[in-house]
Design an enzyme around this catalytic site. Structure first.
Site, short mmCIF file in Angstrom:
data_model
loop_
_atom_site.label_atom_id
_atom_site.label_comp_id
_atom_site.label_asym_id
_atom_site.label_seq_id
_atom_site.Cartn_x
_atom_site.Cartn_y
_atom_site.Cartn_z
N GLY A 31 -35.41 60.33 6.78
CA GLY A 31 -36.39 59.62 7.59
C GLY A 31 -37.11 58.53 6.81
N ALA A 32 -38.28 58.10 7.36
CA ALA A 32 -38.99 56.92 6.86
C ALA A 32 -37.98 55.78 6.79
CB ALA A 32 -39.67 57.18 5.52
N HIS A 37 -31.03 52.22 5.94
CA HIS A 37 -30.53 53.29 6.82
C HIS A 37 -29.85 52.69 8.06
CE1 HIS A 37 -34.08 55.51 4.92
NE2 HIS A 37 -33.06 56.28 4.61
N GLN A 61 -34.09 70.03 -2.27
CA GLN A 61 -33.61 69.03 -3.23
C GLN A 61 -34.76 68.37 -4.01
OE1 GLN A 61 -31.79 66.55 -0.04
NE2 GLN A 61 -32.52 64.82 -1.23
N GLN A 148 -24.57 53.42 -1.32
CA GLN A 148 -24.27 53.31 -2.75
C GLN A 148 -25.55 53.33 -3.59
OE1 GLN A 148 -22.12 49.69 -4.28
NE2 GLN A 148 -23.66 50.03 -5.88
N LYS A 149 -26.69 53.06 -2.95
CA LYS A 149 -27.99 53.13 -3.63
C LYS A 149 -28.13 54.46 -4.38
CE LYS A 149 -32.72 52.94 -3.73
NZ LYS A 149 -33.10 54.28 -3.43
N MET A 184 -34.03 48.56 -0.91
CA MET A 184 -34.84 49.22 0.13
C MET A 184 -34.87 50.71 -0.14
SD MET A 184 -33.71 47.21 3.52
CE MET A 184 -34.04 45.45 3.66
N SER A 186 -37.30 54.48 1.10
CA SER A 186 -38.45 55.06 1.81
C SER A 186 -39.65 55.14 0.89
CB SER A 186 -38.09 56.47 2.30
OG SER A 186 -36.94 56.42 3.10
N ARG A 187 -39.40 55.31 -0.41
CA ARG A 187 -40.50 55.47 -1.36
C ARG A 187 -41.25 54.16 -1.61
NH1 ARG A 187 -36.73 59.38 -3.28
NH2 ARG A 187 -37.73 61.38 -3.69
P1 AMP Z 1 -32.50 59.01 2.25
O1 AMP Z 1 -33.22 59.00 3.58
O2 AMP Z 1 -33.24 58.31 1.18
O3 AMP Z 1 -32.01 60.38 1.88
O4 AMP Z 1 -31.19 58.14 2.47
C1 AMP Z 1 -30.29 58.43 3.49
C2 AMP Z 1 -29.05 57.60 3.28
O5 AMP Z 1 -29.39 56.22 3.29
C3 AMP Z 1 -28.39 57.88 1.92
O6 AMP Z 1 -26.98 57.87 2.09
C4 AMP Z 1 -28.86 56.71 1.09
O7 AMP Z 1 -27.97 56.39 0.04
C5 AMP Z 1 -28.87 55.60 2.13
N1 AMP Z 1 -29.74 54.51 1.68
C6 AMP Z 1 -31.00 54.62 1.19
N2 AMP Z 1 -31.47 53.41 0.82
C7 AMP Z 1 -30.46 52.53 1.07
C8 AMP Z 1 -30.33 51.12 0.90
N3 AMP Z 1 -31.30 50.37 0.38
N4 AMP Z 1 -29.16 50.54 1.28
C9 AMP Z 1 -28.14 51.29 1.80
N5 AMP Z 1 -28.22 52.62 1.99
C10 AMP Z 1 -29.36 53.23 1.63
#
Ligand code: AMP
Length: 284
Positions: A31-32, A37, A61, A148-149, A184, A186-187
């Site tokens: 989320g966020a 995303h 995690q 890939q982030k 980009m 969420s943090r």
């Molecule tokens: P998270 O909500 O941070 O767990 O991220 C969910 C998915 O979004 C994961 O597969 C992340 O690698 C992907 N993600 C997060 N930030 C980015 C970004 N800036 N560009 C592309 N994918 C992202």
């Protein structure tokens, strides 16, 4: 967009769609949501009949209670973003729904998790393995989309999919960045204006290191240069910078011209801006 909170109700609905021959693309998130995303949602839409996004801030995690406590939770706004992006199904379970009791089994990803995020966040990839495998079993997607982030996360999940024969295809999507280069995340919302202003130096540091490697400088010299560059920026505290083999994530040594295999190299960084921890990477 349909919203489900219960595993059994979602599974029943997906079963009907699958019986109609529809393919399912899955985007797991915490989320966020931001445009990074949404880029995964767009890829999933282009490659599947039905797109399922999950939003679950997975407690197993997080190795740092503060990080979990301040992780942004914006379900209402997320739901609207997903709806606008054309996502078909949002799965937003409670912690009790996902973990009626905390799992006792453990994932061990061997050498893949002794470096970088695995080394600095003990137990992190066990939590990732548990939640992603659970979500894969619940959703049973044809394709799952990751960014890939989170490069090491991609490697760990790819290992899990192969070794446990999950019947799905992983699609790794490029990192989306703000105009000033900041990846980009969420943090990023937890950054003060001053921290937000200096955060793009992380990406700049990665690009400087890439340029030095392309000039055939030694890994050790490039690492020293990067540490020196960031030491001069008040407010950024480097946690690690690794230059690694893209496939194994093990440290790369020497110079690019000595890279006889010619495989891809990953430059990965983690740093604190105050209490906010950011990661990024680029590939050569
Ligand atoms: P998270 O909500 O941070 O767990 O991220 C969910 C998915 O979004 C994961 O597969 C992340 O690698 C992907 N993600 C997060 N930030 C980015 C970004 N800036 N560009 C592309 N994918 C992202």
């Amino acid at each position: 967009m349909l919203v489900f909170h219960q595993i059994s109700v979602l599974q029943e609905h997906l079963k009907q769609l699958r019986n109609q021959g529809m393919t399912v693309g899955f985007v797991p998130t915490m989320g966020a949501l931001h445009q990074g995303h949404i880029s995964l949602i767009n890829q999933a839409k282009a490659q599947s009949d039905i797109v399922v996004c999950s939003i679950f801030v997975n407690p197993t995690q997080f190795n740092n209670a503060h990080d979990l406590a301040v992780y942004p939770r914006t379900l209402e706004a997320d739901s609207q973003m997903l709806d606008t992006a054309g996502c078909d199904i949002l799965f937003a379970p409670s912690a009790e729904e996902m973990y009626p009791k905390l799992p006792t089994m453990k994932f061990d990803f061997g050498a893949l998790e002794t470096v970088m995020e695995g080394a600095f966040r003990p137990g992190h990839f066990n939590g990732v393995g548990i939640v992603v495998s659970k979500l894969f079993h619940i959703v049973q997607p044809d394709k799952a989309f990751f960014g890939q982030k989170d490069l090491q996360q991609c490697a760990v999940i790819s290992c899990m999919v192969n070794e446990l024969s999950f019947h799905l295809e992983l699609v790794i999507c490029p990192t989306q960045r703000e105009e000033d280069g900041l990846a980009m995340s969420s943090r990023n919302r937890n950054l003060s204006p001053e921290q937000r202003a200096i955060a793009p130096f992380l990406y700049q540091a990665l690009n400087n290191a890439k340029a030095s490697l392309l000039q055939d400088k030694e890994v050790s010299e490039v690492k020293t240069e990067l540490a020196e560059f960031l030491r001069n920026i008040e407010g950024i505290e480097l946690e690690y910078f690794e230059i690694s083999d893209f496939d194994t994530l093990q440290p790369f040594h020497g110079t690019l011209s000595q890279n006889s295999g010619g495989g891809k190299i990953a430059l990965c960084i983690a740093a604190f801006l105050g209490k906010t921890r950011l990661i990024d990477n680029i590939i050569i």
